[in-house]
Design a protein around this motif. Structure first.
Motif, PDB file in Angstrom:
ATOM      1  N   GLU A 108       8.251  -1.184  11.254  1.00 48.19           N
ATOM      2  CA  GLU A 108       7.083  -0.452  11.942  1.00 48.19           C
ATOM      3  C   GLU A 108       6.882  -1.181  13.215  1.00 48.19           C
ATOM      4  O   GLU A 108       6.505  -2.594  13.209  1.00 48.19           O
ATOM      5  N   TYR A 159      -6.947   4.342   1.599  1.00 51.79           N
ATOM      6  CA  TYR A 159      -7.286   4.036   0.531  1.00 51.79           C
ATOM      7  C   TYR A 159      -7.714   5.202  -0.545  1.00 51.79           C
ATOM      8  O   TYR A 159      -7.878   4.989  -1.770  1.00 51.79           O
ATOM      9  N   GLU A 219       3.736   0.258   2.416  1.00 48.60           N
ATOM     10  CA  GLU A 219       3.908  -0.696   3.591  1.00 48.60           C
ATOM     11  C   GLU A 219       3.556  -1.905   3.039  1.00 48.60           C
ATOM     12  O   GLU A 219       2.474  -2.300   2.116  1.00 48.60           O
ATOM     13  N   PRO A 259      -3.945  -1.510  -0.601  1.00 50.17           N
ATOM     14  CA  PRO A 259      -3.102  -2.590  -0.634  1.00 50.17           C
ATOM     15  C   PRO A 259      -3.092  -3.228  -2.004  1.00 50.17           C
ATOM     16  O   PRO A 259      -4.251  -3.746  -2.047  1.00 50.17           O
ATOM     17  N   ASP A 306       4.054   2.365  14.861  1.00 46.39           N
ATOM     18  CA  ASP A 306       2.951   2.150  14.230  1.00 46.39           C
ATOM     19  C   ASP A 306       1.683   2.295  15.253  1.00 46.39           C
ATOM     20  O   ASP A 306       1.848   2.161  16.521  1.00 46.39           O
ATOM     21  N   ASP A 307       0.433   2.538  14.964  1.00 44.44           N
ATOM     22  CA  ASP A 307      -0.791   2.703  15.588  1.00 44.44           C
ATOM     23  C   ASP A 307      -0.616   3.661  16.830  1.00 44.44           C
ATOM     24  O   ASP A 307      -1.020   3.421  17.918  1.00 44.44           O
ATOM     25  N   VAL A 329       1.122  -8.654   4.713  1.00 47.82           N
ATOM     26  CA  VAL A 329       1.217  -9.901   4.394  1.00 47.82           C
ATOM     27  C   VAL A 329      -0.062 -10.595   4.066  1.00 47.82           C
ATOM     28  O   VAL A 329      -1.285 -10.072   4.646  1.00 47.82           O
ATOM     29  N   ARG A 330      -0.272 -11.233   3.159  1.00 44.05           N
ATOM     30  CA  ARG A 330      -1.341 -12.324   2.614  1.00 44.05           C
ATOM     31  C   ARG A 330      -0.978 -13.455   2.713  1.00 44.05           C
ATOM     32  O   ARG A 330       0.006 -13.871   2.269  1.00 44.05           O
ATOM     33  N   ILE A 352      -2.643 -13.617  11.796  1.00 44.72           N
ATOM     34  CA  ILE A 352      -1.637 -13.042  12.550  1.00 44.72           C
ATOM     35  C   ILE A 352      -1.763 -13.290  14.196  1.00 44.72           C
ATOM     36  O   ILE A 352      -0.721 -13.612  14.881  1.00 44.72           O
ATOM     37  N   PRO A 402      -4.539 -11.012   6.860  1.00 39.88           N
ATOM     38  CA  PRO A 402      -3.841 -11.064   8.237  1.00 39.88           C
ATOM     39  C   PRO A 402      -4.299 -10.888   9.329  1.00 39.88           C
ATOM     40  O   PRO A 402      -4.088 -11.788  10.338  1.00 39.88           O
ATOM     41  N   ARG A 422      -5.519   4.882  12.213  1.00 41.03           N
ATOM     42  CA  ARG A 422      -6.285   5.072  11.321  1.00 41.03           C
ATOM     43  C   ARG A 422      -7.665   5.223  12.258  1.00 41.03           C
ATOM     44  O   ARG A 422      -8.374   5.634  11.580  1.00 41.03           O
ATOM     45  N   GLN A 446       0.885  -1.239   0.021  1.00 40.79           N
ATOM     46  CA  GLN A 446       0.056   0.107  -0.031  1.00 40.79           C
ATOM     47  C   GLN A 446       1.100   1.315   0.074  1.00 40.79           C
ATOM     48  O   GLN A 446       1.757   1.323   0.798  1.00 40.79           O
ATOM     49  N   ASN A 486       5.916  -4.588   9.163  1.00 40.69           N
ATOM     50  CA  ASN A 486       5.310  -4.674  10.449  1.00 40.69           C
ATOM     51  C   ASN A 486       6.153  -5.677  11.303  1.00 40.69           C
ATOM     52  O   ASN A 486       6.392  -6.906  10.667  1.00 40.69           O
ATOM     53  N   GLN A 493      -1.310   7.636   3.948  1.00 40.63           N
ATOM     54  CA  GLN A 493      -1.418   6.218   3.767  1.00 40.63           C
ATOM     55  C   GLN A 493      -2.824   5.893   3.651  1.00 40.63           C
ATOM     56  O   GLN A 493      -3.504   6.177   4.841  1.00 40.63           O
ATOM     57  N   VAL A 525      -6.348   7.113   5.692  1.00 37.87           N
ATOM     58  CA  VAL A 525      -6.962   8.435   4.987  1.00 37.87           C
ATOM     59  C   VAL A 525      -7.825   7.857   4.073  1.00 37.87           C
ATOM     60  O   VAL A 525      -7.423   7.096   2.966  1.00 37.87           O
TER      61      VAL A 525
HETATM   62  N1  LIG Z   1     -10.073   0.957   6.673  1.00 33.61           N
HETATM   63  C1  LIG Z   1      -9.093   1.152   5.983  1.00 33.61           C
HETATM   64  N2  LIG Z   1      -8.099   0.478   5.930  1.00 33.61           N
HETATM   65  C2  LIG Z   1      -6.893   0.600   5.495  1.00 33.61           C
HETATM   66  C3  LIG Z   1      -6.858   1.976   4.647  1.00 33.61           C
HETATM   67  N3  LIG Z   1      -5.473   2.165   4.290  1.00 33.61           N
HETATM   68  C4  LIG Z   1      -5.128   0.866   4.662  1.00 33.61           C
HETATM   69  N4  LIG Z   1      -5.741   0.149   5.284  1.00 33.61           N
HETATM   70  C5  LIG Z   1      -5.430  -1.240   6.058  1.00 33.61           C
HETATM   71  O1  LIG Z   1      -4.799  -0.603   7.426  1.00 33.61           O
HETATM   72  C6  LIG Z   1      -4.072  -1.721   7.606  1.00 33.61           C
HETATM   73  C7  LIG Z   1      -2.628  -1.080   7.655  1.00 33.61           C
HETATM   74  O2  LIG Z   1      -1.833  -2.073   8.380  1.00 33.61           O
HETATM   75  P1  LIG Z   1      -1.489  -2.051   9.650  1.00 33.61           P
HETATM   76  O3  LIG Z   1      -2.097  -1.035  10.517  1.00 33.61           O
HETATM   77  O4  LIG Z   1       0.087  -2.226   9.951  1.00 33.61           O
HETATM   78  O5  LIG Z   1      -2.098  -3.351  10.285  1.00 33.61           O
HETATM   79  C8  LIG Z   1      -1.713  -4.426   9.843  1.00 33.61           C
HETATM   80  C9  LIG Z   1      -0.705  -5.140  10.595  1.00 33.61           C
HETATM   81  O6  LIG Z   1      -0.658  -4.924  11.956  1.00 33.61           O
HETATM   82  C10 LIG Z   1      -0.959  -6.679  10.382  1.00 33.61           C
HETATM   83  N5  LIG Z   1       0.053  -6.954   9.433  1.00 33.61           N
HETATM   84  C11 LIG Z   1      -0.269  -7.056   8.159  1.00 33.61           C
HETATM   85  N6  LIG Z   1       0.867  -7.623   7.513  1.00 33.61           N
HETATM   86  C12 LIG Z   1       1.676  -8.170   8.547  1.00 33.61           C
HETATM   87  C13 LIG Z   1       3.085  -8.643   8.594  1.00 33.61           C
HETATM   88  O7  LIG Z   1       3.902  -8.830   7.604  1.00 33.61           O
HETATM   89  N7  LIG Z   1       3.639  -8.546   9.784  1.00 33.61           N
HETATM   90  C14 LIG Z   1       3.045  -8.479  10.861  1.00 33.61           C
HETATM   91  N8  LIG Z   1       3.329  -8.539  11.836  1.00 33.61           N
HETATM   92  N9  LIG Z   1       1.628  -7.673  10.865  1.00 33.61           N
HETATM   93  C15 LIG Z   1       1.169  -7.605   9.504  1.00 33.61           C
HETATM   94  O8  LIG Z   1      -2.103  -6.745   9.885  1.00 33.61           O
HETATM   95  C16 LIG Z   1      -2.948  -5.459  10.100  1.00 33.61           C
HETATM   96  C17 LIG Z   1      -4.123  -5.341   8.893  1.00 33.61           C
HETATM   97  O9  LIG Z   1      -3.511  -5.404   7.700  1.00 33.61           O
HETATM   98  P2  LIG Z   1      -4.101  -5.214   6.552  1.00 33.61           P
HETATM   99  O10 LIG Z   1      -5.384  -6.331   6.661  1.00 33.61           O
HETATM  100  O11 LIG Z   1      -3.729  -5.683   5.346  1.00 33.61           O
HETATM  101  O12 LIG Z   1      -5.022  -4.018   6.605  1.00 33.61           O
HETATM  102  C18 LIG Z   1      -3.992  -2.732   6.367  1.00 33.61           C
HETATM  103  C19 LIG Z   1      -4.562  -2.033   5.346  1.00 33.61           C
HETATM  104  O13 LIG Z   1      -5.212  -2.752   4.315  1.00 33.61           O
HETATM  105  C20 LIG Z   1      -7.859   2.832   4.695  1.00 33.61           C
HETATM  106  O14 LIG Z   1      -8.044   3.997   4.042  1.00 33.61           O
HETATM  107  N10 LIG Z   1      -9.194   2.495   5.371  1.00 33.61           N
END
Ligand SMILES: Nc1nc2c(ncn2[C@@H]2O[C@@H]3COP(=O)(O)O[C@H]4[C@@H](O)[C@H](n5cnc6c(=O)[nH]c(N)nc65)O[C@@H]4COP(=O)(O)O[C@H]3[C@H]2O)c(=O)[nH]1
Length: 915
Positions: A780, A889, A688, A894, A810-811, A691-692, A707, A703, A834, A676, A748, A887, A869
């Protein structure tokens, strides 16, 4: 005083008074009788005297006639008549029936006599009864010559023996003589009243009369008077003496035959006389008996009537005196009884006081207060118990003992009870002088004064510390297992009940785990019960250590334990997952080796679990469910956990499958990254990596679904490493492309990953192996990483930072970050979570937080990036706040690498400038 004595004195008084009454009464009776007798005697004497005098009078009268004849020498009838005429005889009053002359007529003179009488006018004169006799004494005259007296002239009195006797006695004595009782010659009627005749001899004038012979020889006749005795008595008394009956008998023997007269015959025959007395009277040589009888009427005349008065008054007075005596005696008795009762009461009171004094000084602590609860007195037991001396506590209020454990409502209720019921008792915690708080059984009693108002309060303060300890011990024995000290089944049921109630209230789920050690019997049989006991104790410790403080671990059988989990998630499946996690933790804990004295021992456990919410199932049902589930675990080969609920079992199975799949995915490299874009202004500065899981059946898995499990299972380490490899690999590839070489990839990093001691080495190894530029790699970290050892974190970050790796937090804003950390840690960027961005336009708080984070980042010299955002307005707000990196939509979702690269190439005009 005895009952006998109470009545003895009144009885004596009564007897004495009655005795005195009797004496007076008897005296009066005697006096009355004496007077009666005197009067009666007098009456009798009077009667005798009257008769005697009358008869003397008659005698005198006859002597007058005798004298007349003596003077004349003849018995001249005419002169006699004249003489008698002068006497005015009235039989009614004089008592004389007749007075007459009897002439002595020897047989030789009889014819001449008869002839002479006839010559004198008595032409039919004859001597009667007729017959020739030696001598005759015919009545030649009877005066008054009227009525019946005219008859019977010539009656020969000599012929009648009774008359003859009197005539002879009179002739021979020269004295008057009277006949006995006879019927007068004139009385022809048989019912005529008895009469008698008095004779007095008449001798020839001048002839000697000195002896009987001369008197016989010279006798010429007799004068006589005849009487009816009734007339005599009547003439003496006129009317009959009232109440008295006078009877005159001829001779000395009173008899009906000799009765000459009785006054009031009828009365005498009707009833016996009350008094009777006789007197002898000799009249003209003849005996009479006068008998006087008194009737009750006569007695009444002489009775003084005082006897009855004395008897009645005396008896009444006697009883009155007796009553008075009784009152005096009993009054004294009553007074004695009253005095005795008062004395007894006094003694009892004294005894009570002594008892109270002894009781007060007993071993029981006691306190006395006045009506205002001011302490007046305490006993020695009280001072010993509380530590206060009497001097210290007297004058104070019981509040000095207040432990603070009871609120105002407790004391208010206590006093309300005392006012209402007059006392209170209950358990209370008080404080000793040394500060110790101890339980006591307090009893307070209100003491009422004579006016009915409370005058004092008396309280006993029984120290129940020992009892409490004993109760606790009993409770422990009752509710706890002696071997393991864990709650027993009884307490378990209580806790389970509480958990169910709590669950019903909060809607949070709870869970019940039934744990059974595998092959415990074998241990007991082989190593003995001592070792078995040791194992159970250690198992108990491990179970207790595995659960939260509010959870319950109980031993319900030999090797059976039950765990009750309280506040789990409101979501049943989540609660099942929480339960399963704890179950796995327990299985792991119990699977560790045990040291049973010198023996190291290993065992496993089988767990059955059930999740509950509220009162959907009873306690017994829950236990049965968990038990059944436990047997399912046994069937599955032990050292396992099963759920009773099929759905939950499904969840667990799925989870297990997921875990297995995850492991497999790692091994088979089923993960890929979506990217993304992160933009700054209009320029894409990086991505960013998200992972899928490319699941063979399910396709792309987000995730959020794996996760958390990866973190729980520790697979996150391998997964994180794999993501890092892919990202670095991509960086390396982009580094060869000028249009993409400028982009950073944010990866992450989970807390578990970062905490791993070899984290830095692994990251550097990946960078080395892939050839990625470290400064294009952005790690992050989440705030959860920062709660650990700051020094360790810093060292790791510094080590990577030294290679050029960039760090982003993060967060940011949702955790508990300490601002001091932000200064210490070598961070490059803060990411506004977010969740704040989402509502930044509608929630002033979120807007303020966003602004604060921007300002904070600026003040710390850090970059700031807003994620999530989705709209231009959000972006504009953030830009206005000073945040220009985004970052979301709004810019880009993503995307797989191809999609992102296509997206990125479309932004060429947007100055994606490679360095
Ligand atoms: N509603 C909304 N969502 C948006 C927007 N822009 C981005 N997002 C979502 O926000 C999440 C951002 O990742 P995160 O906060 O690190 O949050 C991540 C992160 O904490 C974790 N994650 C994802 N990949 C990995 C990874 O490789 N390793 C680890 N440890 N955690 C991961 O999974 C969480 C969720 O990932 P995703 O489902 O991909 O969800 C992503 C993304 O799809 C938006 O404008 N609106």
């Amino acid at each position: 005083m005895s009952w006998a004595r109470q009545f003895l004195i009144p009885s004596l008084v009564l007897s004495a008074a009655l005795g005195l009454t009797w004496i007076v009464w008897d005296h009066e009776r005697q006096a009355t009788r004496h007077e009666l007798l005197s009067q009666f005697d007098f009456a009798l004497g009077d009667a005798v005297s009257r008769v005697d005098q009358r008869m003397a009078t008659y005698q005198l009268m006859l002597r007058g006639v005798q004298s007349m004849f003596a003077a004349t020498g003849t018995m001249d009838r005419a002169r006699f008549r004249d003489y008698v005429g002068t006497l005015s005889l009235d039989p009614t009053f004089s008592g004389i029936q007749a007075i007459g002359i009897v002439e002595w007529v020897p047989a030789s003179r009889r014819p001449g006599h008869v002839a002479e009488m006839r010559r004198e006018g008595l032409t039919h004169y004859a001597i009667q009864p007729g017959g020739a006799r030696d001598d005759y004494a015919p009545i030649i005259q009877r005066e008054p010559y009227v009525g019946r007296n005219r008859s019977r002239i010539g009656f020969d009195t000599w012929a009648d023996p009774a008359r003859r006797n009197a005539l002879e006695r009179s002739r021979d004595s020269g004295m008057a003589a009277i006949t006995g009782k006879l019927r007068l010659a004139v009385d022809q009627d048989d019912a005529a009243h008895p009469g008698f005749i008095m004779y007095l001899p008449i001798y020839a004038r001048g002839q000697p009369q000195d002896n009987v012979a001369e008197r016989r020889a010279n006798l010429i006749g007799w004068v006589f008077a005849s009487f009816h005795m009734r007339d005599i008595i009547a003439s003496l008394y006129g009317e009959e003496p009232p109440g008295l009956t006078l009877a005159v008998y001829d001779g000395v023997e009173p008899s009906p035959a000799s009765l000459m007269h009785r006054s009031s015959r009828a009365a005498a025959e009707r009833q016996p006389p009350a008094l009777s007395a006789s007197e002898y009277l000799v009249v003209a040589g003849h005996d009479w008996t006068l008998t006087l009888s008194a009737s009750d009427a006569y007695k009444a005349r002489f009775g003084r009537h005082a006897e009855m008065v004395i008897a009645l008054a005396g008896t009444g007075l006697s009883f009155l005196l007796a009553l008075l005596a009784w009152l005096l005696v009993t009054g004294r008795g009553r007074a004695m009884r009253l005095a005795s009762a008062m004395t007894r009461e006094l003694r009892e009171h004294e005894a009570e006081l002594r008892i109270a004094a002894v009781a007060f000084d007993s071993l029981e602590p006691m306190m006395v207060t006045d009506a205002h609860a001011k302490i007046l007195r305490v006993n020695s037991a009280f001072t010993e118990c509380t530590g206060y001396t009497a001097g210290e506590i007297v004058g104070e209020t019981p509040n000095i003992l207040n432990s603070g454990r009871h609120n105002a409502a407790f004391f208010r209720e206590m006093w309300e009870t005392i006012q209402r019921d007059g006392g209170w008792q209950g358990e209370i915690w008080d404080r000793r002088k040394n500060g110790d708080i101890y339980p006591k059984w307090l009893t307070i009693s209100a003491v009422l004064g004579e006016d009915g108002l409370v005058s004092h309060y008396v309280s006993t303060h029984h120290d129940i510390t020992e009892r409490k300890i004993a109760e606790d011990r009993i409770k422990e024995l009752a509710f706890f297992d002696a071997l393991t000290r864990l709650p027993n089944r009884t307490l378990l049921m209580d806790r389970l009940k509480q958990a169910i109630t709590s669950s019903a209230r909060s809607e949070a789920c709870g869970a019940l785990l039934f744990i059974d050690l595998d092959h415990f019997k074998t241990l007991n049989d082989t190593l003995g019960h001592d070792k078995g006991d040791l194992l159970l104790q250690q198992v108990a410790q491990r179970l207790a250590a595995s659960v939260q403080e509010n959870d319950t671990v109980a031993r319900v059988g030999g090797d059976e334990f039950v765990v009750v989990l309280g506040t789990l998630s409101e979501n049943r499946q989540e609660a099942a997952r929480q339960t399963e996690a704890l179950g796995e933790q327990i299985i792991a804990a119990l699977g560790n080796p045990y040291q049973l004295d010198d023996i190291e021992y290993r065992t496993t456990a089988s767990i059955g679990a059930t999740v509950f919410r509220g009162h959907q199932a009873s306690m017994d049902e829950l236990l049965k469910q968990a038990d059944l589930a436990m047997y399912k675990s046994k069937e599955r080969g032990r050292n396992a956990m099963c759920f009773f609920d099929p759905d939950m079992q499904t969840v667990v199975v799925e989870r297990a499958a997921l875990e297995a799949g995850l492991r497999n995915a790692i091994e088979e490299d089923q993960f890929l990254l979506h990217y993304q874009a992160q933009v700054d202004g209009d320029r894409v500065t990086g991505v960013e990596a998200l992972v899928r899981w490319q699941h063979p059946q399910r396709g792309i898995v987000p995730p959020a679904e794996f996760i958390p499990l990866a973190e729980e299972t520790g697979l996150i380490l391998a997964l994180g490493n794999r993501v890092l490899e892919i990202a670095c690999d991509q960086l390396a590839r982009w580094s060869a492309r000028p249009d993409m070489a400028c982009l950073t990839i944010a990866v992450n990093v989970s807390a578990q990953q970062f905490r791993a001691p070899d984290f830095v080495d692994k990251v550097l190894a990946v960078i080395d192996r892939t050839g990625a530029r470290p400064d294009r790699l952005k790690l992050e970290l989440t705030e959860s990483v920062l709660v650990d050892n700051v020094q360790d974190i810093t060292e790791k970050m510094d080590a990577l930072k030294a290679k050029g790796v960039v760090f982003s937090l993060d967060d940011f804003g949702i955790g508990y970050s300490s601002l001091s950390y932000l200064k210490l840690l070598p961070l490059d960027q803060l990411k506004i979570d977010r969740s704040f961005v989402r509502d930044v336009l509608v929630d002033p708080n979120d807007a303020a937080i966003a602004r604060t984070i921007v300002a904070l980042a600026q003040s710390l010299g850090l970059g700031v990036l807003a994620e999530g955002v989705e709209t231009e307005a959000q972006r504009d707000f953030l830009a206005a706040a000073g945040c220009h990196a985004y970052q979301g939509y709004y810019f880009c979702r993503p995307l797989p690498i191809d999609g992102f690269e296509a997206f990125a190439s479309g932004l060429e005009t947007r100055q994606c400038v490679a360095e």
